[in-house]
Design a protein around this motif. Structure first.
Motif, PDB file in Angstrom:
ATOM      1  N   THR A 181       0.828  -1.203   0.000  1.00  0.00           N
ATOM      2  CA  THR A 181       0.000   0.000   0.000  1.00  0.00           C
ATOM      3  C   THR A 181       0.865   1.257   0.000  1.00  0.00           C
ATOM      4  N   PHE A 182       0.284   2.311  -0.503  1.00  0.00           N
ATOM      5  CA  PHE A 182       1.001   3.579  -0.563  1.00  0.00           C
ATOM      6  C   PHE A 182       0.343   4.610   0.343  1.00  0.00           C
ATOM      7  N   HIS A 183       1.154   5.503   0.896  1.00  0.00           N
ATOM      8  CA  HIS A 183       0.635   6.648   1.631  1.00  0.00           C
ATOM      9  C   HIS A 183       1.248   7.872   0.984  1.00  0.00           C
ATOM     10  N   SER A 184       0.443   8.912   0.819  1.00  0.00           N
ATOM     11  CA  SER A 184       1.039  10.096   0.221  1.00  0.00           C
ATOM     12  C   SER A 184       1.356  11.129   1.288  1.00  0.00           C
ATOM     13  N   ASP A 185       2.400  11.855   1.067  1.00  0.00           N
ATOM     14  CA  ASP A 185       2.737  13.031   1.838  1.00  0.00           C
ATOM     15  C   ASP A 185       2.799  12.785   3.361  1.00  0.00           C
ATOM     16  N   VAL A 186       3.655  11.848   3.765  1.00  0.00           N
ATOM     17  CA  VAL A 186       3.947  11.681   5.189  1.00  0.00           C
ATOM     18  C   VAL A 186       5.179  12.527   5.470  1.00  0.00           C
ATOM     19  N   THR A 207       9.125   5.667  -0.701  1.00  0.00           N
ATOM     20  CA  THR A 207       9.074   4.941  -1.978  1.00  0.00           C
ATOM     21  C   THR A 207      10.406   5.107  -2.699  1.00  0.00           C
ATOM     22  N   GLY A 208      10.603   4.312  -3.732  1.00  0.00           N
ATOM     23  CA  GLY A 208      11.838   4.425  -4.519  1.00  0.00           C
ATOM     24  C   GLY A 208      12.062   5.850  -5.012  1.00  0.00           C
ATOM     25  N   ALA A 209      10.972   6.507  -5.455  1.00  0.00           N
ATOM     26  CA  ALA A 209      11.104   7.870  -5.978  1.00  0.00           C
ATOM     27  C   ALA A 209      11.476   8.847  -4.872  1.00  0.00           C
ATOM     28  N   GLN A 215       4.041   0.732   2.307  1.00  0.00           N
ATOM     29  CA  GLN A 215       3.982  -0.277   3.373  1.00  0.00           C
ATOM     30  C   GLN A 215       4.295  -1.641   2.762  1.00  0.00           C
ATOM     31  N   ILE A 216       5.092  -2.445   3.453  1.00  0.00           N
ATOM     32  CA  ILE A 216       5.468  -3.759   2.900  1.00  0.00           C
ATOM     33  C   ILE A 216       5.248  -4.866   3.938  1.00  0.00           C
ATOM     34  N   PRO A 217       5.043  -6.102   3.479  1.00  0.00           N
ATOM     35  CA  PRO A 217       5.075  -7.249   4.399  1.00  0.00           C
ATOM     36  C   PRO A 217       6.536  -7.627   4.661  1.00  0.00           C
ATOM     37  N   CYS A 218       6.761  -8.618   5.500  1.00  0.00           N
ATOM     38  CA  CYS A 218       8.131  -9.057   5.796  1.00  0.00           C
ATOM     39  C   CYS A 218       8.842  -9.446   4.492  1.00  0.00           C
TER      40      CYS A 218
END
Ligand SMILES: [Zn+2]
Length: 320
Positions: A7-12, A65-67, A19-22
């Motif tokens: 999942t992605f979150h914008s502007d933290v 994120t990568g960017a 967000q990633i799993p193990c």
């Protein structure tokens, strides 16, 4: 494409996060070990380090994120510093230290894998200013292939050192299958968003029986546990993956490598740098001159006990 991301979150605090799993077993029940801020460049926000309840893998989550990650690697990040840019009186010391580090890495590898022979095909992933391959060229007469994602560094290695280097990531470099005898990843895998993809690609481009050498910070070392969020080699959020010998063995195994040896080691200055941060000096960029001076002073009393304080591991694995 990063297969891990869920999942992605914008502007933290001003950046895109994901967000990633193990990354090792895929479970999603990590518990928080610590919350750390960026103490090197003092950028805003905190990052949680999780430990997977199932497999003990430790990883930053959520993470840039990568960017968004590029902003965490400014030009004055350690891997990119040139000796020529340091004050003149420091240059011989820095050169000697860098050469010592490269010779140690070469020595650790050859202890396990045997001497690097003429004609060997070498690759250094995340080579930075190419000090290791320069040292191997001088010592063994073998010219290795560099790879780094920072265009300015690639240009420096090409034009000033005149050594072969590609710009980009391992996955996109497209090296021929089974080309390399030895691949180095020195202080590299902990920075990767998807270490499994990197190891899989390394396995594709290495010969069967070839050697993979990895150098990584060891978070379950005494210093890692004692200093916690003030540990110098935590370096969050540039470091995203924290392996122990056991979690690394498992991932290597899944990617077609057999772990052969794990050598714990340290540099005397590291422990002092962690002390500097724990004592309250927490903005490396602002106090670049003060950090190593204070760090050296604080490290001095620990010199007789360095063998008890390894906070890095040098790992050699063989392609199965
Ligand atoms: Zn896990």
């Amino acid at each position: 494409m990063n297969e891990l991301v869920r999942t992605f979150h914008s502007d933290v605090h001003g950046e895109q996060q994901e967000q990633i799993p193990c990354p090792l077993c895929g479970a999603s029940d990590g518990e928080t070990v610590l919350v750390a801020r960026d103490l090197i460049f003092a950028r805003p926000g905190g990052y949680s380090l999780l430990r997977c309840k199932g497999c003990s893998m430790q990883y930053v989550n959520p993470r840039p994120t990568g960017a968004a990650l590029g902003a965490h690697y400014p030009d004055d990040y350690f891997g990119y510093s040139l000796h020529e840019d340091a004050p003149r009186f420091m240059q011989p010391f820095l050169r000697a230290m860098a050469r010592g580090i490269s010779l140690r890495r070469l020595g650790y590898l050859e202890e396990v894998a045997g001497p690097i022979g003429a004609g060997a095909e070498l690759l250094d992933v995340g080579c930075g200013v190419n000090r290791l391959l320069e040292c191997i060229k001088e010592e063994r007469g073998v010219v290795g292939q560099g790879l780094d994602f920072k265009p300015e560094i690639v240009e420096y290695v090409r034009s000033r050192l005149q050594m072969p280097i590609e710009q980009g990531e391992l996955a996109s470099a497209g090296f021929a299958e089974g080309r390399f005898d030895t691949i180095f990843m020195m202080e590299y895998l902990e920075h990767e968003l998807d270490p499994r993809a990197v190891l899989n690609e390394a396995r594709r481009v290495i010969k069967t029986g070839g050697h993979l050498a990895l150098e990584l910070p060891h978070i379950d070392s005494f210093a890692g546990r004692f200093f916690g969020r003030f540990w110098w080699n935590l370096d969050i959020p540039r470091h995203l993956m924290f392996f122990t010998p056991e979690t690394l063995r498992q991932m290597l195994d899944q990617c077609g490598f057999e772990l052969l040896s794990v050598k714990p080691f340290t540099l005397p200055l590291y422990i002092g740098m962690s002390m500097v941060q724990a004592l309250g000096l927490r903005h490396w960029r602002k106090h670049q001159a003060l950090y190593p001076v204070l760090g050296a002073l604080l490290s001095a009393p620990t010199l007789p006990f360095q063998f008890l304080l390894p906070e890095f591991i040098f790992v050699v694995a063989r392609a199965k």
